[in-house]
Design a protein around this motif. Structure first.
Motif, short mmCIF file in Angstrom:
data_model
loop_
_atom_site.label_atom_id
_atom_site.label_comp_id
_atom_site.label_asym_id
_atom_site.label_seq_id
_atom_site.Cartn_x
_atom_site.Cartn_y
_atom_site.Cartn_z
N GLN A 99 -14.35 21.47 -1.87
CA GLN A 99 -13.11 21.94 -2.10
C GLN A 99 -12.74 23.30 -1.44
N PHE A 346 -16.42 7.62 -2.32
CA PHE A 346 -15.50 8.35 -1.87
C PHE A 346 -15.56 9.11 -0.77
N THR A 352 -7.99 14.40 -1.20
CA THR A 352 -7.30 13.55 -2.26
C THR A 352 -8.51 13.00 -2.94
N ASP A 353 -9.55 12.87 -2.18
CA ASP A 353 -10.66 11.75 -2.70
C ASP A 353 -11.50 12.92 -3.82
N ALA A 355 -10.17 15.54 -5.29
CA ALA A 355 -9.42 15.70 -6.51
C ALA A 355 -9.70 14.65 -7.43
N SER A 356 -9.74 13.51 -7.00
CA SER A 356 -9.84 12.10 -7.86
C SER A 356 -11.40 12.07 -8.54
N VAL A 357 -12.32 12.77 -7.68
CA VAL A 357 -13.64 12.63 -8.18
C VAL A 357 -13.93 13.87 -9.35
N SER A 358 -13.22 14.80 -9.06
CA SER A 358 -13.25 16.07 -9.94
C SER A 358 -12.52 15.66 -11.22
N ASP A 359 -11.45 14.95 -11.25
CA ASP A 359 -10.87 14.37 -12.67
C ASP A 359 -12.06 13.55 -13.01
N ALA A 360 -12.55 12.67 -12.45
CA ALA A 360 -13.53 11.58 -12.96
C ALA A 360 -14.90 12.34 -13.57
N SER A 363 -13.66 13.63 -17.15
CA SER A 363 -13.46 12.60 -17.76
C SER A 363 -15.10 12.38 -18.35
#
Length: 443
Positions: A99, A346, A352-353, A355-360, A363
């Motif tokens: 990022q 991803f 965008t991908d 950011a989604s992976v970072s959230d995953a 979690s």
């Protein structure tokens, strides 16, 4: 065979000596075995009670081995969770590196067709800079597109019929649309693009319009004109307008407009991070496979049953620890690629991908901590029962010993007293024999 008659004194001495010898032998046996109750004959109640206590202590001692194995199995899984957590944190670091390398991956539109002011206009306006000429130009006017002069700021498109203007800026799933006033200038256009949050815009000293996407998704900027505000917005969003450079005059009509389409390039740094990310991801799977102990792996979905007492059926006390399958897929960690993402992957080039992976990954850390907490709770229970069982075995053994063990000090004192008594009995026997001999001397 002739019968020998013993005097009363000799018979009494012999009887006393026999009893003393018997008691002495018993004392010696107790000292040799360390027990005062060696068989049911000695004390049936104490003997069988002690046997029962020792039997239960032996059964619980056997269970301690299973409990110890359970502790080690849970500990192995807990250590696996700790190591997996470190790997996920390393994955987060890799994503942050990707990022951080954003500039080379931003869609950027700069081209000769985007020059909104030329050298001739500088002369015609009396030396005004290309940048100011471009910023002051109006988007549209009821006339064919005109250059800037000393008396006119100039305009880009003919809005004789299509008096309504609109701007659309979009990237990926994010879109920003706004109506422009009939007198809107390029400066207003730049300001609106900057407001969108989707892209940033500026005009350089060459009079060229620069537009850079805020993310890595393909950037689309469209300016539309039509007879109504609604149609202008439709035109601003149309692929036709978004493929026409803003610097060009366009025909007067429903599709009148101008636009930009620009896709970002691939970042070399991000591409180089793909292998690092995927290697870390693979190690999570390999780590989980290696956390077994004695054939049980709680990170591979195995179930561990730990028995705490010697009973069966409904009276049996035990703890069931149900494991779960730990792998990158279950944690939601996708495989990295440098192309359009497909199922299970991803695109590392996509903000965008990323950011989604970072959230995953965040979690995933939460899931690992929850699993670690559950294992920690189970481990506390097993360790508490292990300590309790050890103490109970000691209590049972001590209770049994209290019933059958001999007091060596007491038995030693008794034996010493018996030895003294034995010597006295022997002396009494000698004296009795001497008294009988004295009678014979009278003849």
């Amino acid at each position: 065979m002739a019968t020998v008659s013993l005097s009363a004194g000799v018979r009494s001495a012999l009887t006393s000596l026999s009893q003393t010898n018997s008691a002495s032998q018993q004392g010696q046996y107790r000292l040799a075995t360390g027990k005062k109750v060696n068989s049911a004959v000695d004390n049936p109640v104490n003997f069988f009670t002690a046997a029962g206590l020792n039997d239960r202590a032996g059964q619980l001692t056997g269970l301690l081995d299973g409990i110890s194995n359970g502790v080690q199995t849970i500990t192995a899984a807990s250590q696996g969770i700790d190591s997996a957590t470190k790997l996920v944190e390393s994955l987060q670091s890799t994503v942050k590196q990707a990022q951080a390398d954003a500039a080379a991956n931003r869609p950027n539109k700069v081209g000769t067709a985007d020059v909104l002011a030329n050298a001739a206009e500088v002369t015609d306006t009396g030396g005004k800079s290309r940048k100011d000429i471009a910023l002051d130009k109006r988007i549209g006017e009821a006339a064919v597109a005109a250059r800037a002069t000393a008396s006119d700021t100039g305009h880009l498109i003919d809005t004789t019929t299509n008096t309504n203007l609109a701007l659309t800026v979009s990237a990926g799933a994010t879109s920003y649309t706004v109506d422009l006033s009939a007198t809107a200038t390029v400066r207003d256009l730049v300001n609106e693009i900057n407001k969108s949050g989707v892209a940033t815009a500026s005009v350089d000293d060459s009079g060229r319009l620069n537009v850079t996407g805020s993310g890595s998704d393909t950037l689309r900027v469209g300016v539309g004109a039509s007879t109504s505000a609604a149609l202008a917005r439709v035109n601003a969003s149309s692929g036709t307008n978004q493929n026409v450079a803003i610097g060009l005059a366009v025909a007067d009509g429903d599709i009148a407009g101008a636009g930009i389409v620009s896709a970002g390039g691939n970042s070399t740094v991000r591409s180089n991070l793909i292998k690092q990310f995927n290697d870390l991801r693979t190690q999570i799977n390999e780590l989980a496979k290696d956390t077994s102990f004695n054939g049980k792996n709680l990170l591979n979905g195995d179930k561990l049953s730990i028995v705490f007492n010697e009973k069966t059926g409904a009276n049996q006390s035990k703890l069931d620890v149900q494991g779960s399958v730990l792998n990158s897929a279950n944690l939601g960690v996708l495989e990295a690629t440098s192309a359009t993402a497909v199922t299970g992957t991803f695109n590392i080039q996509s903000d965008t991908d990323l950011a989604s992976v970072s959230d995953a990954l965040t979690s995933a850390l939460g899931s690992l901590r929850s699993t670690a907490s559950s294992l920690g709770s189970s481990l506390s229970i097993v360790q508490a029962r292990q300590d309790f069982t050890k103490n109970l075995v000691n209590t049972l053994t001590q209770g049994a010993d209290n019933l059958v063990l001999a007091d060596t000090n007491e038995e030693g004192a008794k034996l010493l007293a018996l030895q003294t008594r034995q010597q006295l009995s022997q002396t009494a026997l000698t004296l009795s024999s001497q008294a009988d001999q004295a009678v014979l001397r009278l003849f």
